[in-house]
Design a protein around this motif. Structure first.
Motif, PDB file in Angstrom:
ATOM      1  N   ALA A 184      36.376  31.581  34.124  1.00 23.40           N
ATOM      2  CA  ALA A 184      35.627  31.379  34.960  1.00 23.40           C
ATOM      3  C   ALA A 184      36.503  31.841  36.036  1.00 23.40           C
ATOM      4  O   ALA A 184      35.979  33.158  36.927  1.00 23.40           O
ATOM      5  N   GLN A 185      37.460  31.089  36.623  1.00 27.82           N
ATOM      6  CA  GLN A 185      38.475  31.941  37.730  1.00 27.82           C
ATOM      7  C   GLN A 185      38.181  32.874  37.281  1.00 27.82           C
ATOM      8  O   GLN A 185      38.231  33.670  38.447  1.00 27.82           O
ATOM      9  N   ARG A 186      39.434  33.683  36.488  1.00 23.64           N
ATOM     10  CA  ARG A 186      39.523  34.849  36.499  1.00 23.64           C
ATOM     11  C   ARG A 186      38.227  35.740  36.474  1.00 23.64           C
ATOM     12  O   ARG A 186      38.700  37.024  36.435  1.00 23.64           O
ATOM     13  N   ALA A 187      37.290  35.590  35.597  1.00 25.94           N
ATOM     14  CA  ALA A 187      36.270  36.620  35.823  1.00 25.94           C
ATOM     15  C   ALA A 187      35.665  36.630  37.490  1.00 25.94           C
ATOM     16  O   ALA A 187      35.474  37.560  37.540  1.00 25.94           O
ATOM     17  N   VAL A 188      35.420  35.576  37.581  1.00 25.77           N
ATOM     18  CA  VAL A 188      34.649  35.569  39.433  1.00 25.77           C
ATOM     19  C   VAL A 188      36.062  36.060  40.313  1.00 25.77           C
ATOM     20  O   VAL A 188      35.432  37.389  41.117  1.00 25.77           O
ATOM     21  N   LEU A 189      37.302  36.151  40.114  1.00 26.17           N
ATOM     22  CA  LEU A 189      37.463  37.199  40.913  1.00 26.17           C
ATOM     23  C   LEU A 189      37.650  38.102  40.570  1.00 26.17           C
ATOM     24  O   LEU A 189      37.738  39.302  41.690  1.00 26.17           O
ATOM     25  N   GLY A 190      37.653  38.721  39.528  1.00 20.97           N
ATOM     26  CA  GLY A 190      37.963  40.037  38.857  1.00 20.97           C
ATOM     27  C   GLY A 190      36.849  40.855  39.548  1.00 20.97           C
ATOM     28  O   GLY A 190      37.454  41.881  39.785  1.00 20.97           O
ATOM     29  N   GLN A 191      35.713  40.595  39.246  1.00 17.60           N
ATOM     30  CA  GLN A 191      34.661  41.037  39.814  1.00 17.60           C
ATOM     31  C   GLN A 191      34.512  40.668  41.319  1.00 17.60           C
ATOM     32  O   GLN A 191      34.507  42.217  41.618  1.00 17.60           O
ATOM     33  N   MET A 192      34.966  40.060  42.215  1.00 16.66           N
ATOM     34  CA  MET A 192      35.650  40.190  43.601  1.00 16.66           C
ATOM     35  C   MET A 192      35.637  41.487  43.931  1.00 16.66           C
ATOM     36  O   MET A 192      35.414  41.880  44.939  1.00 16.66           O
ATOM     37  N   LEU A 193      36.712  41.089  43.105  1.00 14.31           N
ATOM     38  CA  LEU A 193      37.648  42.610  43.794  1.00 14.31           C
ATOM     39  C   LEU A 193      37.403  43.698  43.475  1.00 14.31           C
ATOM     40  O   LEU A 193      38.411  45.182  43.916  1.00 14.31           O
ATOM     41  N   ARG A 194      37.239  44.345  41.986  1.00 10.17           N
ATOM     42  CA  ARG A 194      36.324  45.348  41.109  1.00 10.17           C
ATOM     43  C   ARG A 194      35.429  45.552  42.831  1.00 10.17           C
ATOM     44  O   ARG A 194      34.960  47.038  42.861  1.00 10.17           O
ATOM     45  N   TYR A 195      34.190  44.560  42.682  1.00 10.69           N
ATOM     46  CA  TYR A 195      33.468  45.131  44.206  1.00 10.69           C
ATOM     47  C   TYR A 195      34.231  45.969  45.678  1.00 10.69           C
ATOM     48  O   TYR A 195      33.376  46.633  45.645  1.00 10.69           O
ATOM     49  N   VAL A 196      35.275  45.007  46.204  1.00 14.45           N
ATOM     50  CA  VAL A 196      35.070  45.086  46.394  1.00 14.45           C
ATOM     51  C   VAL A 196      36.216  46.902  46.706  1.00 14.45           C
ATOM     52  O   VAL A 196      36.195  47.763  48.222  1.00 14.45           O
ATOM     53  N   ALA A 197      36.900  46.785  45.535  1.00 11.56           N
ATOM     54  CA  ALA A 197      37.551  48.428  45.492  1.00 11.56           C
ATOM     55  C   ALA A 197      36.449  49.577  45.563  1.00 11.56           C
ATOM     56  O   ALA A 197      36.775  50.553  46.392  1.00 11.56           O
ATOM     57  N   MET A 198      35.591  49.291  44.550  1.00 10.76           N
ATOM     58  CA  MET A 198      34.980  49.992  44.826  1.00 10.76           C
ATOM     59  C   MET A 198      34.513  50.510  46.057  1.00 10.76           C
ATOM     60  O   MET A 198      33.329  51.337  46.332  1.00 10.76           O
TER      61      MET A 198
END
Length: 190
Positions: A102-116
């Motif tokens: 869960a931690q990796r999934a949520v972190l990954g999505q938040m970081l992708r959102y910021v990058a995009m």
């Protein structure tokens, strides 16, 4: 032409040539100084952008810690070493080596959102293919609120086994995929 006249002529020509070299040298120095300043300005701009991006990524990491309850993500940070970036615990341990998806999934999505959101020429589309299968029901509900906010900037295509993550989201289209007796995939809008 007398010897003195010839020497004077050669001296004048040499002086003019020397003056031309001195002028060319001054122009070259001025050009090099200007190029150096442009390089320094570009480098400062890149450094400022990197610093801002790192700040935004760390803010996304902090936000993700609020979504995943009891994740112990306080102090998690993005460690950048050249072209490599690693999510680390406050002790410097790689977060990918911790248990719990869960931690990796949520972190990954938040970081992708910021990058995009920082890329103006990126197609505003997020494809989530069972990205949050490890989330608990409570975390799914928390993440759904963020997905609603993200959907204001992006088209989100989500493939999930459970509907919790997308339930209650307006303006969504839901499809069901299944195989018929001839082993053909059938797609129906629900």
């Amino acid at each position: 032409m007398k010897v003195n006249d010839r020497n004077k002529y050669q001296l004048d020509a040499a002086c003019k040539s020397r003056d031309g070299v001195i002028a060319a040298k001054a122009k070259l120095k001025s050009t090099i100084d200007r190029c150096t300043q442009i390089y320094k300005d570009v480098q400062k701009n890149l450094d400022d952008k990197k610093r801002l991006a790192l700040q935004e990524f760390n803010e996304a990491i902090n936000e993700a810690s609020l979504i995943v309850a009891d994740s112990n993500m306080d102090g998690t940070f993005l460690k950048v070493n050249g072209d490599d970036a690693t999510l680390c615990t406050p002790r410097g341990h790689n977060i990918n080596k911790r248990e719990g998806g869960a931690q990796r999934a949520v972190l990954g999505q938040m970081l992708r959102y910021v990058a995009m959101t920082q890329q103006l020429n990126v197609l505003p589309l997020i494809l989530l293919d069972e990205s949050f299968f490890a989330l608990s029901e409570n975390t799914s509900v928390e993440m759904r609120d963020y997905l609603v906010a993200m959907s204001e900037h992006f088209l989100i295509i989500g493939i999930e086994q459970k509907d919790t993550l997308f339930s209650g989201i307006e303006n969504k289209r839901k499809f069901r995929f299944y195989k018929n007796n001839e082993d053909q995939t059938i797609i129906r809008e629900v």
